[in-house]
Design a protein around this motif. Structure first.
Motif, mmCIF file in Angstrom:
data_model
loop_
_atom_site.group_PDB
_atom_site.id
_atom_site.type_symbol
_atom_site.label_atom_id
_atom_site.label_comp_id
_atom_site.label_asym_id
_atom_site.label_seq_id
_atom_site.Cartn_x
_atom_site.Cartn_y
_atom_site.Cartn_z
ATOM 1 N N PRO A 1 1.936 -11.610 6.084
ATOM 2 C CA PRO A 1 2.931 -11.859 5.030
ATOM 3 C C PRO A 1 2.635 -13.182 4.326
ATOM 4 N N THR A 2 2.721 -13.179 3.004
ATOM 5 C CA THR A 2 2.343 -14.347 2.203
ATOM 6 C C THR A 2 3.333 -14.529 1.065
ATOM 7 N N ALA A 3 3.567 -15.794 0.703
ATOM 8 C CA ALA A 3 4.427 -16.100 -0.444
ATOM 9 C C ALA A 3 4.030 -17.453 -1.005
ATOM 10 N N GLY A 4 4.279 -17.636 -2.289
ATOM 11 C CA GLY A 4 4.082 -18.942 -2.907
ATOM 12 C C GLY A 4 3.183 -18.918 -4.126
ATOM 13 N N ALA A 5 3.308 -19.979 -4.903
ATOM 14 C CA ALA A 5 2.544 -20.131 -6.143
ATOM 15 C C ALA A 5 1.223 -20.854 -5.920
ATOM 16 N N SER A 6 0.878 -21.140 -4.681
ATOM 17 C CA SER A 6 -0.310 -21.935 -4.399
ATOM 18 C C SER A 6 -1.575 -21.317 -4.963
ATOM 19 N N GLY A 7 -1.726 -20.009 -4.858
ATOM 20 C CA GLY A 7 -2.924 -19.362 -5.403
ATOM 21 C C GLY A 7 -3.044 -19.584 -6.897
ATOM 22 N N ALA A 8 -1.928 -19.451 -7.610
ATOM 23 C CA ALA A 8 -1.933 -19.707 -9.054
ATOM 24 C C ALA A 8 -2.264 -21.165 -9.336
ATOM 25 N N SER B 1 0.818 -1.212 0.000
ATOM 26 C CA SER B 1 0.000 0.000 0.000
ATOM 27 C C SER B 1 0.853 1.264 0.000
ATOM 28 N N ALA B 2 2.157 1.123 0.246
ATOM 29 C CA ALA B 2 3.055 2.269 0.154
ATOM 30 C C ALA B 2 3.200 2.737 -1.288
ATOM 31 N N GLY B 3 2.826 1.864 -2.228
ATOM 32 C CA GLY B 3 2.842 2.232 -3.642
ATOM 33 C C GLY B 3 4.181 1.975 -4.300
ATOM 34 N N GLY B 4 4.357 2.592 -5.453
ATOM 35 C CA GLY B 4 5.596 2.449 -6.197
ATOM 36 C C GLY B 4 5.879 1.013 -6.593
ATOM 37 N N LEU B 5 7.148 0.670 -6.615
ATOM 38 C CA LEU B 5 7.564 -0.658 -7.037
ATOM 39 C C LEU B 5 7.148 -1.745 -6.059
ATOM 40 N N ASP B 6 6.768 -1.386 -4.834
ATOM 41 C CA ASP B 6 6.328 -2.399 -3.882
ATOM 42 C C ASP B 6 5.050 -3.100 -4.347
ATOM 43 N N ARG B 7 4.336 -2.510 -5.269
ATOM 44 C CA ARG B 7 3.159 -3.189 -5.827
ATOM 45 C C ARG B 7 3.565 -4.438 -6.611
ATOM 46 N N LEU B 8 4.811 -4.483 -7.062
ATOM 47 C CA LEU B 8 5.297 -5.673 -7.768
ATOM 48 C C LEU B 8 5.413 -6.887 -6.859
ATOM 49 N N ARG B 9 5.274 -6.690 -5.552
ATOM 50 C CA ARG B 9 5.269 -7.813 -4.628
ATOM 51 C C ARG B 9 4.123 -8.775 -4.953
ATOM 52 N N ALA B 10 3.039 -8.246 -5.508
ATOM 53 C CA ALA B 10 1.902 -9.104 -5.876
ATOM 54 C C ALA B 10 2.317 -10.127 -6.922
ATOM 55 N N ALA C 1 -0.076 -17.113 -19.201
ATOM 56 C CA ALA C 1 -0.942 -15.977 -18.869
ATOM 57 C C ALA C 1 -1.969 -16.364 -17.808
ATOM 58 N N ALA C 2 -2.530 -17.559 -17.914
ATOM 59 C CA ALA C 2 -3.504 -18.026 -16.920
ATOM 60 C C ALA C 2 -2.839 -18.205 -15.556
ATOM 61 N N PHE C 3 -1.619 -18.739 -15.549
ATOM 62 C CA PHE C 3 -0.874 -18.891 -14.300
ATOM 63 C C PHE C 3 -0.667 -17.531 -13.643
ATOM 64 N N LEU C 4 -0.213 -16.556 -14.410
ATOM 65 C CA LEU C 4 0.034 -15.216 -13.867
ATOM 66 C C LEU C 4 -1.257 -14.551 -13.403
ATOM 67 N N ALA C 5 -2.332 -14.700 -14.181
ATOM 68 C CA ALA C 5 -3.612 -14.110 -13.790
ATOM 69 C C ALA C 5 -4.103 -14.721 -12.481
ATOM 70 N N GLY C 6 -3.980 -16.036 -12.352
ATOM 71 C CA GLY C 6 -4.376 -16.697 -11.111
ATOM 72 C C GLY C 6 -3.512 -16.287 -9.937
ATOM 73 N N GLY C 7 -2.206 -16.187 -10.167
ATOM 74 C CA GLY C 7 -1.292 -15.804 -9.093
ATOM 75 C C GLY C 7 -1.500 -14.377 -8.621
ATOM 76 N N ILE C 8 -1.624 -13.455 -9.555
ATOM 77 C CA ILE C 8 -1.844 -12.057 -9.166
ATOM 78 C C ILE C 8 -3.244 -11.889 -8.580
ATOM 79 N N GLY C 9 -4.211 -12.654 -9.095
ATOM 80 C CA GLY C 9 -5.550 -12.629 -8.509
ATOM 81 C C GLY C 9 -5.538 -13.108 -7.069
#
Length: 180
Positions: A89-96, A21-30, A68-76
């Motif tokens: 704090p969260t990490a991993g490809a499980s959501g994708a 939520s600080a913005g900038g490049l930290d949004r790439l954490r998603a 593209a589907a993997f990335l959409a699922g992961g970012i979603g």
């Protein structure tokens, strides 16, 4: 904040709402968090599931649409965590991977296959989500939700419809991350 074994890259990629939520490049954490894993066991489980599920989706949809589907699922999934579990704090490809499980059900249905195995796979993983400690409930449920958004489009015979649906879900996920 959670320290990922003293890794500066890990700390920079860990999905953590106050940082995003600080913005900038930290949004790439998603995005970065989709490729970051807590330990070797975490990588092994996700890698194994990706091997099993991913190859079927890639055969059906092609490499680019599968990615593209993997990335959409992961970012979603990341967007869902940021909206509903902001301070964990969260990490991993499980959501994708959860999104890909839903796509596997759709593909199996279109092919006329037996739906029991992919449905049991989802059920077992959802149950695991609720009973295992330190598992991201909202990351997994977010992956399922974004997979549901994509499945109708991905199983269509027209490539244009497939791409429009998957890219639409990708854009939606990105917008949700930006709005946090």
């Amino acid at each position: 904040m959670y320290n990922l074994s003293g890794s500066s890259l890990g700390d920079s990629w860990l999905l953590y709402g106050p940082e995003v939520s600080a913005g900038g490049l930290d949004r790439l954490r998603a995005l970065g968090a989709v490729f970051l894993h807590i330990d070797l066991g975490h990588v092994a489980i996700n890698g194994f599931l990706l091997l099993l599920i991913g190859r079927e989706i890639e055969r059906f949809a092609g490499t680019a649409l599968y990615a593209a589907a993997f990335l959409a699922g992961g970012i979603g999934a990341s967007a869902t965590v940021l909206w509903l579990d902001w301070s964990t704090p969260t990490a991993g490809a499980s959501g994708a991977i959860f999104a890909l499980m839903v796509l596997l059900v759709g593909i199996t249905r279109v092919r006329g296959g037996d739906l029991r195995a992919p449905m049991i796979l989802i059920l077992v993983n959802v149950v695991y989500t609720f009973i295992a400690p330190n598992v991201s409930l909202w990351g997994h449920l977010g992956g399922l939700f974004f997979g549901l958004l994509m499945v109708f489009f991905l199983v269509q015979p027209q490539p244009r419809v497939r791409w429009a649906g998957v890219l639409g879900v990708f854009v939606l996920a990105c917008v949700l991350v930006l709005l946090v």
